[in-house]
Design a protein around this motif. Structure first.
Motif, PDB file in Angstrom:
ATOM      1  N   UNK A 365      93.838  23.208  64.399  1.00  0.00           N
ATOM      2  CA  UNK A 365      94.286  22.484  62.702  1.00  0.00           C
ATOM      3  C   UNK A 365      93.836  23.286  61.578  1.00  0.00           C
ATOM      4  N   UNK A 366      94.119  22.812  60.647  1.00  0.00           N
ATOM      5  CA  UNK A 366      93.253  23.323  59.691  1.00  0.00           C
ATOM      6  C   UNK A 366      93.192  22.179  58.510  1.00  0.00           C
ATOM      7  N   UNK A 367      92.211  23.139  57.464  1.00  0.00           N
ATOM      8  CA  UNK A 367      90.765  21.800  56.577  1.00  0.00           C
ATOM      9  C   UNK A 367      91.116  22.365  55.493  1.00  0.00           C
ATOM     10  N   UNK A 368      91.198  22.242  54.678  1.00  0.00           N
ATOM     11  CA  UNK A 368      90.657  22.234  53.011  1.00  0.00           C
ATOM     12  C   UNK A 368      88.789  21.477  53.122  1.00  0.00           C
ATOM     13  N   UNK A 369      88.073  22.342  52.849  1.00  0.00           N
ATOM     14  CA  UNK A 369      86.560  21.906  52.690  1.00  0.00           C
ATOM     15  C   UNK A 369      85.958  22.403  51.733  1.00  0.00           C
ATOM     16  N   UNK A 370      84.711  21.728  51.879  1.00  0.00           N
ATOM     17  CA  UNK A 370      84.052  22.443  50.623  1.00  0.00           C
ATOM     18  C   UNK A 370      82.476  22.206  51.258  1.00  0.00           C
ATOM     19  N   UNK A 383      93.253  17.466  55.756  1.00  0.00           N
ATOM     20  CA  UNK A 383      93.285  18.436  57.022  1.00  0.00           C
ATOM     21  C   UNK A 383      94.580  18.178  57.665  1.00  0.00           C
ATOM     22  N   UNK A 384      95.674  19.485  58.597  1.00  0.00           N
ATOM     23  CA  UNK A 384      96.845  19.003  58.412  1.00  0.00           C
ATOM     24  C   UNK A 384      96.883  19.851  59.746  1.00  0.00           C
ATOM     25  N   UNK A 385      98.674  20.619  59.610  1.00  0.00           N
ATOM     26  CA  UNK A 385      98.709  21.312  60.873  1.00  0.00           C
ATOM     27  C   UNK A 385      99.017  22.811  60.099  1.00  0.00           C
ATOM     28  N   UNK A 386      99.235  22.871  59.039  1.00  0.00           N
ATOM     29  CA  UNK A 386      98.286  23.691  58.104  1.00  0.00           C
ATOM     30  C   UNK A 386      98.821  23.541  57.104  1.00  0.00           C
ATOM     31  N   UNK A 387      97.908  24.214  56.512  1.00  0.00           N
ATOM     32  CA  UNK A 387      97.338  24.293  54.495  1.00  0.00           C
ATOM     33  C   UNK A 387      96.511  25.594  54.216  1.00  0.00           C
ATOM     34  N   UNK A 388      96.263  25.473  53.324  1.00  0.00           N
ATOM     35  CA  UNK A 388      95.552  26.851  52.816  1.00  0.00           C
ATOM     36  C   UNK A 388      95.193  26.946  50.886  1.00  0.00           C
ATOM     37  N   UNK A 401      95.818  22.279  46.870  1.00  0.00           N
ATOM     38  CA  UNK A 401      96.188  23.521  48.383  1.00  0.00           C
ATOM     39  C   UNK A 401      98.285  23.779  48.713  1.00  0.00           C
ATOM     40  N   UNK A 402      97.809  23.931  49.374  1.00  0.00           N
ATOM     41  CA  UNK A 402      99.599  24.104  50.292  1.00  0.00           C
ATOM     42  C   UNK A 402      99.096  23.540  51.296  1.00  0.00           C
ATOM     43  N   UNK A 403     100.350  22.985  51.572  1.00  0.00           N
ATOM     44  CA  UNK A 403     100.309  22.387  53.326  1.00  0.00           C
ATOM     45  C   UNK A 403     101.493  22.304  53.470  1.00  0.00           C
ATOM     46  N   UNK A 404     102.162  23.322  54.965  1.00  0.00           N
ATOM     47  CA  UNK A 404     103.274  22.215  55.449  1.00  0.00           C
ATOM     48  C   UNK A 404     103.655  21.697  57.427  1.00  0.00           C
ATOM     49  N   UNK A 409     108.856  22.175  55.418  1.00  0.00           N
ATOM     50  CA  UNK A 409     108.207  23.080  54.262  1.00  0.00           C
ATOM     51  C   UNK A 409     106.901  22.866  53.912  1.00  0.00           C
ATOM     52  N   UNK A 410     106.973  24.244  53.094  1.00  0.00           N
ATOM     53  CA  UNK A 410     105.717  24.073  52.078  1.00  0.00           C
ATOM     54  C   UNK A 410     105.654  23.180  51.275  1.00  0.00           C
ATOM     55  N   UNK A 411     104.653  22.376  50.571  1.00  0.00           N
ATOM     56  CA  UNK A 411     104.525  22.179  49.604  1.00  0.00           C
ATOM     57  C   UNK A 411     103.186  21.782  48.826  1.00  0.00           C
ATOM     58  N   UNK A 412     102.919  21.554  47.532  1.00  0.00           N
ATOM     59  CA  UNK A 412     101.492  22.093  47.280  1.00  0.00           C
ATOM     60  C   UNK A 412     101.047  20.316  47.086  1.00  0.00           C
ATOM     61  N   UNK A 413      99.666  20.313  47.711  1.00  0.00           N
ATOM     62  CA  UNK A 413      99.085  19.036  47.278  1.00  0.00           C
ATOM     63  C   UNK A 413      97.923  19.521  46.761  1.00  0.00           C
ATOM     64  N   UNK A 414      96.806  18.287  46.741  1.00  0.00           N
ATOM     65  CA  UNK A 414      96.295  17.977  45.310  1.00  0.00           C
ATOM     66  C   UNK A 414      95.102  16.614  46.184  1.00  0.00           C
TER      67      UNK A 414
END
Length: 458
Positions: A365-370, A383-388, A401-404, A409-414
């Motif tokens: 899995x991929x995640x956005x962290x700090x 965290x999800x299947x794919x984000x970056x 960030x972007x999440x797929x 599809x890939x979309x923009x998330x916040x």
């Protein structure tokens, strides 16, 4: 205010846990329709602040109120009370609200205003914000702008309200630069695009002849840099959004990638692939002098300046796995900061200077962290299947960030810093690699204090 205390508590809990001439307006479809999205707030941690936003009077008044409602709701810290429950109607700037009629419906703040045409073909956009429980005025302003600028005025009002209620700078009068995607997996078209932060006014800036990667803003919201791959070249461009002027940084002995401005916009850091090795370089934009900062055999890339311009964070696989490193801006003092398992990429230094955002892949899995700038306090926000590709809002409280989805599809998330307010961004089309602009310049909107002094203590 109570909301300031809620924000401080949520942050503490989380820590412990005129456009380009050749631009093309997007055609009909999901990217051009009114964006909608769900915002998820964990009410066990934070109950949204109840705000009553009365329809503004005058031309485009109801539309201004609608944009205000969307902005404040999307922040996750406000919940707009349905106008159907309002007891008092017809509020004017000349009068204070009937406070008991607003406390009766649970309103913790009341916002109302008007749009008034002027003889010079501009409009005055005045508003007041009251605390009905303390029966005092929180803030009152007047903006003057052309009728065509009503959306920007609404964003600016939202910024004022957000700052007054939370003590944090607003982020609504901003834009997002991103890579718009279309076509199939085997025949994908990527174009540089820009959109208001709420998803309105998306515009293509390139025609699709090149593959676009890693667009980033300067401290000047009219200046961006990005990477373009053509049939027989790869280039880093500087691009002025007001004039449409595009300028290449030059030809390099090797492929250049992942550009990012220094905080003052005078330099661009990026990587160059030469002889199978990838290192970080920095170019002074005035002299065009190029300096090499790393020389390790590993892949060193994705540099990001600290807001004081004294350090750079980057990722490197010199230890065998991609990790985050920090160095001084002259290349000295290189040291790893990430400590957990998995692969760390795409670091981005917060505009506040206290945190570094990153993408992490671990366990499929991929995640956005700090994490702190020394690697301490690492935590995952999403965290999800794919984000970056995390990019900070100018107030340092939100990350886009972007999440797929798997097979989708890939979309923009916040997501916000607590990790408990997360939503798909206002822009509903396919897109990746977002970058958040600084707050836009005040022109052509004029700001003036009006309607008397504020009577509520901060």
């Amino acid at each position: 205010m109570r909301l300031k205390l809620l924000l401080a508590t949520a942050a503490a809990l989380a820590m412990s846990a005129p456009m380009l001439a050749q631009a093309q307006v997007l055609g009909p479809g999901p990217a051009a329709t009114a964006p909608t999205q769900d915002v998820v707030v964990d009410e066990g941690v934070l109950k949204p602040f109840q705000i009553a936003i009365a329809p503004f009077s005058g031309p485009n008044g109801s539309e201004v109120s609608g944009v205000l409602t969307g902005d404040l709701t999307r922040s996750g810290y406000f919940e707009a009370i349905s106008p159907r429950s309002f007891i008092e109607t017809g509020l004017t700037l000349n009068n204070a609200p009937n406070f008991p009629q607003w406390t009766q419906i649970g309103a913790q703040a009341v916002l109302y205003g008007s749009v008034t045409p002027r003889p010079d073909n501009r409009n005055d956009y005045g508003f007041r914000l009251y605390d009905p429980y303390r029966q005092c005025q929180l803030v009152s302003y007047n903006f003057t702008a052309t009728p065509e600028q009503w959306r920007r005025v609404a964003h600016k009002i939202a910024d004022v309200v957000y700052q007054r209620m939370t003590g944090e700078s607003g982020f609504f009068d901003t834009r997002i630069i991103y890579v718009a995607e279309s076509g199939t997996e085997l025949n994908r078209l990527s174009r540089l695009a820009i959109v208001d932060q709420d998803g309105y006014n998306p515009v293509f800036l390139t025609g699709g002849e090149e593959i676009i990667l890693t667009p980033r803003f300067s401290s000047n919201p009219d200046e961006i840099t990005y990477m373009a791959l053509g049939k027989d070249y790869s280039r880093i461009y500087l691009y002025n959004l007001s004039t449409g002027r595009r300028e290449s940084l030059g030809e390099f002995d090797g492929q250049a990638l992942a550009p990012r401005y220094s905080p003052d916009g005078s330099k661009v850091a990026f990587s160059i692939i030469r002889g199978g090795n990838t290192d970080v370089y920095v170019m002074d934009l005035r002299s065009r002098q190029l300096s090499r900062l790393t020389s390790d055999p590993g892949i060193d890339t994705s540099p990001s300046f600290s807001p004081d311009a004294r350090q750079i964070v980057f990722n490197s696989d010199r230890s065998g796995t991609p990790r985050l490193y920090v160095m001084n801006t002259d290349g000295s003092g290189q040291r790893p900061i990430s400590r957990g398992g998995g692969s760390y990429t795409a670091p981005s230094w917060s505009p506040r200077g206290d945190l570094i955002a990153f993408t992490k892949s671990s366990g499929g899995r991929f995640s956005i962290g700090v994490m702190g700038t020394d690697g301490s306090g690492e935590r995952s926000l999403s965290s999800s299947y794919f984000e970056e590709g995390p990019s900070w809002a100018p107030n340092g409280r939100y990350i886009m960030f972007s999440r797929q989805t798997r097979g989708g599809n890939t979309n923009l998330w916040m997501v916000d810093l607590s990790g408990r307010v997360i939503a798909q961004s206002g822009y509903q089309g396919r897109g990746s690699d977002p970058a958040w602009s600084p707050l836009l310049d005040a022109a052509p909107v004029n700001l003036g204090r009006s309607q008397g002094p504020d009577s509520c203590p901060s």
